[in-house]
Design a protein around this motif. Structure first.
Motif, PDB file in Angstrom:
ATOM      1  N   TYR A 138       0.819  -1.202  -0.099  1.00 46.40           N
ATOM      2  CA  TYR A 138      -0.156   0.096   0.031  1.00 46.40           C
ATOM      3  C   TYR A 138       0.796   1.231   0.016  1.00 46.40           C
ATOM      4  O   TYR A 138       1.953   1.249   0.421  1.00 46.40           O
ATOM      5  CB  TYR A 138      -1.027   0.103   1.142  1.00 46.40           C
ATOM      6  CG  TYR A 138      -2.082  -0.805   1.134  1.00 46.40           C
ATOM      7  CD1 TYR A 138      -3.409  -0.401   0.806  1.00 46.40           C
ATOM      8  CD2 TYR A 138      -2.031  -2.303   1.287  1.00 46.40           C
ATOM      9  CE1 TYR A 138      -4.328  -1.198   0.628  1.00 46.40           C
ATOM     10  CE2 TYR A 138      -2.831  -3.213   0.961  1.00 46.40           C
ATOM     11  CZ  TYR A 138      -4.349  -2.684   0.822  1.00 46.40           C
ATOM     12  OH  TYR A 138      -5.270  -3.393   0.448  1.00 46.40           O
ATOM     13  N   ARG A 154     -12.354   7.350   1.556  1.00 49.51           N
ATOM     14  CA  ARG A 154     -12.720   6.148   1.748  1.00 49.51           C
ATOM     15  C   ARG A 154     -13.983   5.699   0.747  1.00 49.51           C
ATOM     16  O   ARG A 154     -13.999   4.929   0.027  1.00 49.51           O
ATOM     17  CB  ARG A 154     -12.467   5.323   2.858  1.00 49.51           C
ATOM     18  CG  ARG A 154     -12.806   3.567   2.832  1.00 49.51           C
ATOM     19  CD  ARG A 154     -13.107   3.069   3.955  1.00 49.51           C
ATOM     20  NE  ARG A 154     -11.967   3.237   5.055  1.00 49.51           N
ATOM     21  CZ  ARG A 154     -12.003   2.239   6.059  1.00 49.51           C
ATOM     22  NH1 ARG A 154     -13.037   1.409   6.342  1.00 49.51           N
ATOM     23  NH2 ARG A 154     -11.019   2.378   6.733  1.00 49.51           N
ATOM     24  N   GLU A 210     -13.842   3.540  -2.674  1.00 47.10           N
ATOM     25  CA  GLU A 210     -14.255   2.137  -2.561  1.00 47.10           C
ATOM     26  C   GLU A 210     -15.426   1.963  -3.552  1.00 47.10           C
ATOM     27  O   GLU A 210     -15.620   0.801  -3.911  1.00 47.10           O
ATOM     28  CB  GLU A 210     -14.696   1.813  -1.058  1.00 47.10           C
ATOM     29  CG  GLU A 210     -13.515   1.361  -0.205  1.00 47.10           C
ATOM     30  CD  GLU A 210     -13.576   0.884   1.196  1.00 47.10           C
ATOM     31  OE1 GLU A 210     -14.702   0.813   1.395  1.00 47.10           O
ATOM     32  OE2 GLU A 210     -12.573   0.374   1.633  1.00 47.10           O
ATOM     33  N   ILE A 234     -11.872   0.914  -5.471  1.00 41.87           N
ATOM     34  CA  ILE A 234     -10.397   0.698  -5.061  1.00 41.87           C
ATOM     35  C   ILE A 234     -10.465   0.307  -3.402  1.00 41.87           C
ATOM     36  O   ILE A 234     -11.263   1.142  -2.662  1.00 41.87           O
ATOM     37  CB  ILE A 234      -9.872   1.926  -5.285  1.00 41.87           C
ATOM     38  CG1 ILE A 234      -9.660   2.236  -6.720  1.00 41.87           C
ATOM     39  CG2 ILE A 234      -8.402   2.440  -4.675  1.00 41.87           C
ATOM     40  CD1 ILE A 234      -9.240   3.619  -7.353  1.00 41.87           C
ATOM     41  N   ARG A 235      -9.661  -0.605  -2.904  1.00 41.84           N
ATOM     42  CA  ARG A 235      -9.537  -0.952  -1.621  1.00 41.84           C
ATOM     43  C   ARG A 235      -8.761   0.135  -0.820  1.00 41.84           C
ATOM     44  O   ARG A 235      -7.906   0.915  -1.447  1.00 41.84           O
ATOM     45  CB  ARG A 235      -8.778  -2.458  -1.451  1.00 41.84           C
ATOM     46  CG  ARG A 235      -8.999  -2.607  -0.033  1.00 41.84           C
ATOM     47  CD  ARG A 235      -8.294  -4.168   0.300  1.00 41.84           C
ATOM     48  NE  ARG A 235      -8.380  -4.178   1.727  1.00 41.84           N
ATOM     49  CZ  ARG A 235      -8.183  -5.489   2.091  1.00 41.84           C
ATOM     50  NH1 ARG A 235      -8.322  -6.264   1.424  1.00 41.84           N
ATOM     51  NH2 ARG A 235      -8.087  -5.552   3.573  1.00 41.84           N
ATOM     52  N   VAL A 236      -9.210   0.602   0.250  1.00 43.27           N
ATOM     53  CA  VAL A 236      -8.546   1.704   1.023  1.00 43.27           C
ATOM     54  C   VAL A 236      -8.230   1.189   2.542  1.00 43.27           C
ATOM     55  O   VAL A 236      -9.091   0.430   3.109  1.00 43.27           O
ATOM     56  CB  VAL A 236      -9.283   2.886   1.021  1.00 43.27           C
ATOM     57  CG1 VAL A 236      -8.901   3.993   1.772  1.00 43.27           C
ATOM     58  CG2 VAL A 236      -9.715   3.420  -0.286  1.00 43.27           C
ATOM     59  N   LEU A 237      -7.067   1.506   2.901  1.00 42.30           N
ATOM     60  CA  LEU A 237      -6.769   1.297   4.472  1.00 42.30           C
ATOM     61  C   LEU A 237      -6.572   2.874   5.249  1.00 42.30           C
ATOM     62  O   LEU A 237      -6.105   3.552   4.343  1.00 42.30           O
ATOM     63  CB  LEU A 237      -5.494   0.522   4.442  1.00 42.30           C
ATOM     64  CG  LEU A 237      -5.220  -0.911   4.085  1.00 42.30           C
ATOM     65  CD1 LEU A 237      -4.048  -1.446   4.303  1.00 42.30           C
ATOM     66  CD2 LEU A 237      -6.523  -1.734   4.797  1.00 42.30           C
ATOM     67  N   VAL A 295      -3.750   3.167  -0.258  1.00 41.88           N
ATOM     68  CA  VAL A 295      -4.216   2.450  -1.461  1.00 41.88           C
ATOM     69  C   VAL A 295      -3.416   1.502  -2.064  1.00 41.88           C
ATOM     70  O   VAL A 295      -2.347   1.670  -1.788  1.00 41.88           O
ATOM     71  CB  VAL A 295      -5.106   3.191  -2.719  1.00 41.88           C
ATOM     72  CG1 VAL A 295      -6.075   4.199  -2.213  1.00 41.88           C
ATOM     73  CG2 VAL A 295      -3.865   4.220  -3.503  1.00 41.88           C
ATOM     74  N   SER A 306      -3.187   0.632  -7.552  1.00 45.23           N
ATOM     75  CA  SER A 306      -4.343   1.430  -7.836  1.00 45.23           C
ATOM     76  C   SER A 306      -3.982   3.011  -7.593  1.00 45.23           C
ATOM     77  O   SER A 306      -4.972   3.754  -7.731  1.00 45.23           O
ATOM     78  CB  SER A 306      -5.561   0.856  -6.949  1.00 45.23           C
ATOM     79  OG  SER A 306      -5.785  -0.387  -7.134  1.00 45.23           O
TER      80      SER A 306
END
Length: 77
Positions: free
Chosen positions: A3, A19, A23, A27-30, A54, A58
């Motif tokens: 990430y 986020r 999302e 797109i995955r988000v931390l 991300v 991405s």
């Protein structure tokens, strides 16, 4: 999966807004509590700064989405 930090925002609420946008685009988000730009190792909780991260693959797409939001007047993001 690696990430990369897309943006450091003022607090968790702002991070959650970003986020949600990302999302929704798949797109995955931390979200990670951050001490920058303040430095040190203090933990500020939900009211302190957060890193929006991300997947590296991405990152360019996420940056483009975020730039588009900022152009549309979402200046707090």
């Amino acid at each position: 999966m690696r990430y990369q930090t897309l943006k450091v925002v003022a607090n968790r609420v702002e991070a959650e807004l970003i986020r949600g946008y990302l999302e929704a685009e798949g797109i995955r988000v931390l979200l990670r509590p951050a001490t920058s730009p303040y430095g040190g190792t203090a933990y500020f909780g939900d009211t302190g700064p957060f890193e929006v991260q991300v997947p590296e693959r991405s990152f360019a797409r996420a940056r483009g989405i975020l730039a588009g939001l900022e152009e549309k007047g979402e200046e707090r993001i």
